[in-house]
Design an enzyme around this catalytic site. Structure first.
Site, PDB file in Angstrom:
ATOM      1  N   GLU A 200       0.803  -1.223   0.000  1.00  0.00           N
ATOM      2  CA  GLU A 200       0.000   0.000   0.000  1.00  0.00           C
ATOM      3  C   GLU A 200       0.840   1.279   0.000  1.00  0.00           C
ATOM      4  O   GLU A 200       0.512   2.240   0.699  1.00  0.00           O
ATOM      5  CB  GLU A 200      -0.961   0.003   1.200  1.00  0.00           C
ATOM      6  CG  GLU A 200      -1.966  -1.125   1.122  1.00  0.00           C
ATOM      7  CD  GLU A 200      -2.890  -1.215   2.321  1.00  0.00           C
ATOM      8  OE1 GLU A 200      -4.109  -1.306   2.101  1.00  0.00           O
ATOM      9  OE2 GLU A 200      -2.424  -1.207   3.467  1.00  0.00           O
TER      10      GLU A 200
HETATM   11  C1  ACM Z   1      -1.981  -5.375   4.172  1.00  0.00           C
HETATM   12  O1  ACM Z   1      -3.050  -5.836   4.604  1.00  0.00           O
HETATM   13  N1  ACM Z   1      -1.899  -4.094   3.881  1.00  0.00           N
HETATM   14  C2  ACM Z   1      -0.798  -6.209   3.975  1.00  0.00           C
END
Ligand code: ACM
Length: 527
Positions: free
Chosen positions: A335
Site C-alpha cells: 500500500e
Molecule cells: C496489508 O493488509 N496491507 C498487507
C-alpha cells in the site's frame, strides 16, 4: 486501495454466500446445514490432523507413579520434557517427574537422528500398555510429539492415552501467525500468551508487525525518537508504548523454546507516518507530520530521493538483524500509494540490499512483485477473490521465477475480517470470513499459476485497527487461526470441512480450560 475495497466489501458481503468457492474438502450438499456435534474418536480429534494415525491396542494409563524419561545426554530434550511435564500436570493432576535414562515405563522422549522419514519437524507417537514413546529426528519434532500427546490426554483428570500410533510430519515449512502491535500496542507478556496458544497447534512462525503509521514499537539506539516519540499513541489515541531491545530478546527466546521463529516487520516505504513524525529529515519537505491515530492507509512515504533515508533503513535493519536469530526480515512494501512506482522500485531495491547486507532473507508483501524482488525474496500474498488479474499474474510470474510465497489470502486468513454481519470487532473490506470459509481452501492450489512447490506456507495475520485487548484478540483469532494451523500442517488429503468442524468442536472445552475467549461460531457444531 482499502478504502475502495471497504466500499466493495458491502457488495462482497451480499454476494459472499453465492460467490464462495471451496476448492478442496467442499461438500456442497451439506452447506448451510449445521452438523450436530458427534465427538470423534481420540485420534480423530488431533488438531492439526496428523499425516497418519493407527488407533488400536491397549493404551497407557497415566498414574501417580508415571515419569517422563528424557534419555541421557541432551539438555534440550530434558527441557522439552520439563515443559511437557508442566503442560500435562495441570490437566492430569499428576506429579510427572522428569528423569534421565531411557529404560522403563512412562512417557519416553527419544531423539533418533537416523529416522529420515520423520524429516525436520516430524515425529512418531506410540501408546501401548507399557509406555507412550515419542520419537523424532529433531528437538522440534519431539516438541510437536509432546503437543500431540497433550491432546490425547483427557481434558481433565488422569486417565488413559488410548492405544495407537501417530506418524506425522508437516506439509509446509512456514506455518505462521502475525500480530500487529503498531495500530494498538500489545505488550510482550500478551504476545507470549498468544504464542503459547499457537505453538500447541504446531505454528512455527510469529510475524510481528512492529511499525506503521500509528506507532513505532521497537527501540532503535541510533534513531531513539522512533520509539520514544513515534511509539506514543495508536489508533484512537491510547497511550501506546514500545518494546525495549531486552523485551524483544525475551520474546525471541521464549519463542525459540517453543520452536517458533520470530519474523519482525518494519513496513516501508509507506505505512511510515510514525517514523516521519519522529524525524523531520525523513520527509521530502523536511517537515514532520503530526502523529496519526486514525485508520486510513496509503498516505505516508519515506523520502526516496534523500540519502538520509537509506542511512535510516540500514541502521534500523542492522539493529534489528542483530536482535533476530531467525533468517527473515520483513520489509513490508504494501500500500505504498504515496510513493510513485519508479520511486517504489528504487527504494525496494535498496531496502532489499540492506537486508542482504545483514545476511538475512527478505520477506515482503506481494506488491514487491511489481518492483524487482531480489533473488531468494519471499512474497506474502494478501490478495482476495476480487484482486485484479494483473496483480495475480505478477505474483504467479514471481513464483515462476523461483520466489516462494507465504499465503495469507485476506478473504480466508485475515483474522481481523468480521465473521459475519453481527461481529462487533473487525473490518470487512475483504468480505466476511466465517470459520468454514477461513478453512475450506487448499494452499497448494489456491493461486492459479502457483504450484505447491512455490508455496513456503501459510500465515494468519491479525491487524489491530479494531483490536485493543487480549479478549478482542482471542475472539477474532480463535477458532479461525486453528484452521490455518491445520492448512499449514496437514496433508491435502486430510482437509475436509465436515471432519474438521467436528475436530474443532471437540477443542472447545480445551480452549475454555485454557481460558481462551473464542468465538462460538454458528457454523461449528460445538458440544
Ligand atoms: C496489508 O493488509 N496491507 C498487507
Amino acid at each position: 486501495m482499502r478504502r475502495v475495497l471497504r466500499a466493495l466489501g458491502v457488495l462482497l458481503i451480499l454476494t459472499a454466500a453465492v460467490s464462495c468457492t471451496e476448492p478442496s474438502g467442499a461438500d456442497d450438499a451439506k452447506s448451510g446445514e449445521l452438523l450436530r456435534h458427534a465427538e470423534p474418536p481420540p485420534y480423530e480429534r488431533i488438531l492439526p490432523a496428523p499425516a497418519a494415525v493407527r488407533p488400536g491396542g491397549a493404551g497407557y494409563r497415566l498414574v501417580p507413579g508415571t515419569v517422563i524419561r528424557t534419555g541421557t545426554g541432551s539438555e534440550e530434550v530434558r527441557q522439552i520434557g520439563e515443559r511437557l511435564a508442566e503442560q500435562l500436570r495441570g490437566p492430569s493432576g499428576l506429579p510427572l517427574p522428569v528423569v534421565d535414562g531411557g529404560a522403563g515405563d512412562g512417557i519416553l522422549l527419544r531423539l533418533d537422528e537416523s529416522a529420515a522419514e520423520l524429516a525436520e519437524e516430524g515425529y512418531r507417537l506410540e501408546s501401548t500398555a507399557a509406555a507412550v514413546t515419542l520419537t523424532a529426528r529433531t528437538p522440534a519434532g519431539l516438541f510437536y510429539a509432546g503437543q500431540t500427546l497433550r491432546q490425547l490426554v483427557p481434558a481433565s483428570g488422569a486417565g488413559e492415552v488410548p492405544g495407537g500410533t501417530v506418524a506425522d510430519r508437516p506439509r509446509f515449512a512456514y506455518r505462521g501467525a502475525m500480530i500487529d502491535i503498531a495500530r494498538h500496542y500489545f505488550t510482550v507478556p500478551q504476545v507470549k500468551r498468544y504464542l503459547d496458544q499457537l505453538a500447541q497447534y504446531k505454528i512455527n512462525k510469529l510475524h510481528v508487525h512492529l511499525t506503521d503509521d500509528q506507532g513505532w514499537r521497537l527501540a532503535v539506539d541510533s534513531w531513539p525518537r522512533l520509539a520514544e516519540y513515534g511509539g506514543v499513541g495508536g489508533v484512537g489515541g491510547g497511550p501506546g508504548g514500545h518494546w525495549t531491545k531486552d523485551d524483544y530478546r525475551e520474546l525471541v527466546e521464549y519463542a525459540a523454546e517453543r520452536y517458533v521463529e520470530v519474523v519482525p516487520e518494519i513496513d516501508m516505504p509507506g505505512h511510515t507516518n510514525a517514523a516521519l513524525a519522529s524525524y523531520p529529515e525523513l520527509n521530502c519537505d523536511g517537515k514532520a507530520p503530526d502523529r496519526y491515530t486514525g485508520i486510513k492507509v496509503g498516505f505516508s512515504s519515506l523520502c526516496v530521493s534523500k540519502e538520509v533515508t537509506y542511512e535510516f533503513v540500514e541502521d534500523v535493519l542492522r539493529e534489528l538483524a542483530a536482535l533476530t536469530p531467525g533468517r527473515y526480515l520483513h520489509i513490508g512494501g504494501d500500500e505504498a500509494h504515496a510513493t510513485p512506482a519508479a520511486d517504489y522500485a528504487a527504494f525496494m531495491k535498496r531496502a532489499q540490499e540492506a537486508v542482504a547486507g545483514q545476511g538475512k532473507t527478505v520477506v515482503a508483501w506481494h506488491q514487491l512483485a511489481a518492483a524487482e524482488p531480489a533473488p531468494g525474496a519471499v512474497l506474502q500474498w494478501w490478495g482476495h477473490d476480487k484482486t485484479p488479474a494483473a496483480e495475480r499474474d505478477r505474483v504467479a510470474a514471481a513464483a515462476k521465477a523461483g520466489h516462494r510465497l507465504i499465503l495469507s489470502p485476506a478473504d480466508r486468513a485475515y483474522l481481523d475480517m468480521k465473521y459475519d454481519k453481527d461481529t462487533a470487532l473487525g473490518l470487512a473490506w475483504a468480505g466476511h470470513v466465517p470459520v468454514r470459509r477461513s478453512y475450506a481452501w487448499d494452499p497448494g492450489t489456491h493461486l492459479a499459476g502457483v504450484p505447491e512447490s512455490a508455496v513456503l506456507g501459510v500465515e494468519a495475520p491479525l491487524w489491530t485497527e479494531t483490536i485493543a485487548t487480549r479478549a478482542d484478540l482471542e475472539l477474532m483469532a480463535f477458532p479461525r487461526v486453528l484452521g490455518i494451523a491445520e492448512l499449514g500442517w496437514s496433508p491435502a488429503a486430510k482437509l475436509d470441512w465436515a471432519a474438521y468442524s467436528q475436530r474443532l468442536a471437540s477443542h472447545g472445552p480445551r480452549l475454555t480450560a485454557q481460558d481462551i475467549g473464542y468465538f462460538r461460531a454458528p457454523d461449528v457444531p460445538w458440544p
